[in-house]
Every structure is written in C-alpha cells, then in structure tokens.
Write an enzyme that holds these catalytic residues in place. Structure first.
Site, PDB file in Angstrom:
ATOM      1  N   THR A  15       0.755  -1.282   0.339  1.00 26.53           N
ATOM      2  CA  THR A  15      -0.373   0.028   0.488  1.00 26.53           C
ATOM      3  C   THR A  15       0.759   1.361   0.331  1.00 26.53           C
ATOM      4  O   THR A  15       0.229   2.467  -0.417  1.00 26.53           O
ATOM      5  CB  THR A  15      -0.828  -0.010   1.453  1.00 26.53           C
ATOM      6  OG1 THR A  15      -1.487  -0.879   1.987  1.00 26.53           O
ATOM      7  CG2 THR A  15      -1.828   1.118   1.153  1.00 26.53           C
ATOM      8  N   SER A  61       0.268  -9.745  -0.778  1.00 26.71           N
ATOM      9  CA  SER A  61      -0.222 -11.129  -1.461  1.00 26.71           C
ATOM     10  C   SER A  61      -0.426 -12.319  -2.356  1.00 26.71           C
ATOM     11  O   SER A  61       0.325 -13.095  -2.392  1.00 26.71           O
ATOM     12  CB  SER A  61      -1.996 -10.868  -1.681  1.00 26.71           C
ATOM     13  OG  SER A  61      -2.762 -10.006  -0.762  1.00 26.71           O
ATOM     14  N   GLN A 279      -3.287 -21.035  18.887  1.00 24.88           N
ATOM     15  CA  GLN A 279      -4.339 -19.925  17.717  1.00 24.88           C
ATOM     16  C   GLN A 279      -4.715 -19.119  18.381  1.00 24.88           C
ATOM     17  O   GLN A 279      -5.327 -18.053  18.107  1.00 24.88           O
ATOM     18  CB  GLN A 279      -5.237 -21.045  17.592  1.00 24.88           C
ATOM     19  CG  GLN A 279      -6.579 -21.255  18.744  1.00 24.88           C
ATOM     20  CD  GLN A 279      -7.705 -22.345  17.211  1.00 24.88           C
ATOM     21  OE1 GLN A 279      -8.239 -22.169  17.323  1.00 24.88           O
ATOM     22  NE2 GLN A 279      -7.470 -23.526  16.296  1.00 24.88           N
ATOM     23  N   CYS A 280      -4.191 -18.886  20.080  1.00 25.19           N
ATOM     24  CA  CYS A 280      -4.475 -17.664  20.609  1.00 25.19           C
ATOM     25  C   CYS A 280      -3.393 -16.948  20.363  1.00 25.19           C
ATOM     26  O   CYS A 280      -2.462 -17.353  20.188  1.00 25.19           O
ATOM     27  CB  CYS A 280      -4.087 -17.639  21.771  1.00 25.19           C
ATOM     28  SG  CYS A 280      -4.973 -18.857  22.929  1.00 25.19           S
TER      29      CYS A 280
HETATM   30  N1  ASP Z   1      -2.092  -5.838   0.262  1.00 23.77           N
HETATM   31  C1  ASP Z   1      -1.833  -4.565   0.571  1.00 23.77           C
HETATM   32  C2  ASP Z   1      -0.274  -5.315   0.543  1.00 23.77           C
HETATM   33  O1  ASP Z   1      -0.259  -6.221   1.475  1.00 23.77           O
HETATM   34  C3  ASP Z   1      -1.701  -4.209   2.270  1.00 23.77           C
HETATM   35  C4  ASP Z   1      -0.820  -3.303   2.688  1.00 23.77           C
HETATM   36  O2  ASP Z   1       0.253  -2.587   2.061  1.00 23.77           O
HETATM   37  O3  ASP Z   1      -1.187  -2.728   3.521  1.00 23.77           O
HETATM   38  O4  ASP Z   1       0.778  -5.541  -0.227  1.00 23.77           O
END
Ligand code: ASP
Length: 342
Positions: A15, A61, A279-280
């Site tokens: 982002t 991602s 998983q906590c």
């Molecule tokens: N979808 C973006 C990523 O992980 C979210 C971010 O950068 O905060 O590349």
C-alpha cells in the site's frame, strides 16, 4: 570525522507505494521513483540513502519464497557497503516475510527493518511517512559506532518489534501489528526509546550467512470444533507433506478423538514433523497441562511454545531447506534460533 551512514531502501510493493486507479477504484502498485518524490523529507535525514526496487512491485498477497530469496540476495550483495536496510513491504504478509528473513539471515550485525503503511504515501492522512522516516532513523542508529539493532525488526505505528514475534492484528487501524509475547524493542515518541535489554546481540566473530533454500512442502492446520475426519485424513495423507503446523486451542489442547490421534500418528510415522502452536494471539503451548494435550505430548509433537504461526511455518521451511536431520529436528525447532520463542 565519523563515516557517513549508508542505508539501503528495498521497495517490494504494498500500500505504501500504491495509487488509486480512478477508473476502477482499486489500489495498484506504482513506480518507486514517484514514491520517493512524495517524501522530500528524506533529504533532511543525516544519512545517505540508496534504493533498489523490485522490477514489478507487488501486493504482498503475491509474496512467495522466491521474493524472500531476492530480498536476502539484495541484502547479501550490499551487506558490506551499507550500514542498515529498510524493506518496504505490504502489511498483509509482512510478518511472514520478516520472520522468514530472520531465519535466512544468520549472524546479522546490522539492522534489517521491515515497514509499510495502511494508507498510500500520497494520501493526506497517510501513516507511511512516519513509518518510513523512523524506520530509516532506526536503521541508521548507532552506539559507539556499532548498530543498535542487529536483527530483523518490524516498525509500524511508533513501535519497533522483533519481526519474528509479530502478527498483523488489524486491517484498518494504523496500529496494524502486535507482538503479544515479546515487548517492543524501540518505542518512538519525542525520543526514540531503546529497550536495550530486549535487543539481540550476535557474536561478531561469527560470519554473516545467508540461507536461500526454503522448502515449501509444509502446511498449517487450524483446529475447530466439528473438524472433519475425512478431510483431515486426506490432508495428512498427502505424500509431499514434510512438516505441519497444527494450531491447537489455548495452551496446546486438541480433541482427544482416536481418529485424530491415529491420523497424526501415521503422519509422524511417515516422517512428517508436526509442531503444536496455540491459535491464541498471546501465550504459550504447555503440553500436558490439560488432559486434552496429553495425547499430543505422548505422540512427541514438537512444542511450539510461544512462537507465532508466521514464525513457525517459516522456521519449518528454513529447517527443511537446511536439511536438518530427522533425529535433531525436534530439538532444533524447540530451540530459539533468532529470538522467535522463549
Ligand atoms: N494489500 C496490501 C499488501 O499487503 C496491504 C498493505 O500494504 O498494507 O500489499
């Protein structure tokens, strides 16, 4: 006269460097040079900054092990010429990448700081500038001409954490990360408050090494009430599976059903390494504390203690890639290698 501090900024995407496509309304990665133009403040910092960008910046991602190898290689190639490294990365998978890099970079004596932002750098209310500028300052921080931080850190919203202790906990808040089992290494207020007692120190006599083999024949299985025998069996019988993180309940508890014990037993017999993590978000696995973890203790599952899932899965990739022998795998996993567990 002291030598100028050289910082290398590695831009992978995320982002921080995105811009809104006004036709479709979606956020897309954009050119790194344009990104730098948005932060004229960088020229005021008391260090020299070089930059390297991924040819094609990505949303995190799409991160995979080949990108981790690329980041590790860039750091390796500039390790002598630079005093510190700042990796700009999307926040979604930042804890995975930063944990992976903490294992791949052995005997670090220089800072590698991951950062990013929740809003693009061009946005009026952006959190990107503070995150980036303070990360660079931290990467340049020295005491008696030695780097203050000598490990992989993750800086977000006024806190530097040990990277392999972090988890992304919020998709909206500027405070997107937390490290529930380990205190922040540095807190940024009017001053940069360094918590010296928590910083890692590697022996200078040990040579810096970069490990680039990460084995991806691993998986994560999260338990939930109603988990289905047929599906779990299909999953555990997959022959390419070499290691598994099982996210157990609370302090490491699991259903005591005989089918689950049997399925785990036969996977272990095939040589699959199985790690129990909780998983906590905070706290630790204590195998055998409840009757519902006795069966796992008997099976000699690896005790993930207070490790995060992100650190556990990347540690498995790293250990499998390093061809650690089956006999010592459990002992080595249960040992803290980079401060990732108690
Ligand atoms: N979808 C973006 C990523 O992980 C979210 C971010 O950068 O905060 O590349």
């Amino acid at each position: 006269m002291s030598k100028q501090t050289n910082i290398l900024l590695i831009y992978t995407g995320g982002t921080i460097g995105m811009i809104k496509d006004y036709k479709s309304g979606v956020l897309k990665a954009f050119n790194f040079k344009k990104l730098l133009k948005n932060i004229p403040e960088l020229t005021q910092l008391d260090c020299h900054i070089d930059t390297i960008s991924f040819d094609k910046p990505i949303d995190s991602s799409n991160m995979n092990t080949s990108h981790w190898v690329l980041i590790a290689t860039i750091i390796e190639e500039h390790y002598e010429s630079h005093d510190g490294f700042v990796v700009l990365h999307g926040s979604d998978t930042m804890s995975y990448s930063a944990s992976a890099l903490s294992f791949m970079l052995e005997n670090l004596t220089k800072p590698v700081i991951f950062t990013g932002s929740q809003l693009p750098i061009g946005d009026l209310r952006t959190d990107a500038k503070e995150n980036l500028i303070t990360s660079i300052q931290i990467a340049a921080l020295k005491h008696k001409s030695k780097a203050v931080v000598q490990e992989v850190g993750l800086y977000f919203e006024y806190k530097l954490y040990r990277a392999n202790r972090t988890t992304k906990i919020n998709a909206e808040h500027f405070e997107a990360f937390d490290s529930l089992n380990f205190p922040p290494l540095i807190e940024s207020g009017v001053h940069l408050n360094v918590n010296n007692e928590y910083l890692m120190r590697s022996k200078r006599t040990k040579k810096f090494r970069v490990h680039k083999k990460m084995d991806t024949n691993v998986a994560i299985l999260k338990l939930f009430p109603g988990i289905n025998e047929t599906i779990v069996n299909a999953f555990l019988e997959e022959t390419s599976l070499k290691a598994l993180v099982i996210e157990t309940y609370g302090s490491g508890n699991a259903p005591t059903s005989s089918w689950l014990v049997k399925a785990l037993k036969s996977a272990l017999k095939r040589g699959v390494h199985i790690v129990s993590v909780t998983q906590c978000s905070g706290g630790s696995v204590i195998m055998g504390q409840y009757a519902t973890s006795q069966q796992l203790k008997k099976l000699k599952l690896i005790n993930g203690k207070d490790i995060t899932t992100e650190a556990a899965i990347t540690k498995l990739m790293y250990l499998l890639g390093s061809s650690v022998s089956s006999q010592s795998f459990k002992t080595i996993f249960e040992t803290s290698l980079r401060g990732e567990m108690q």
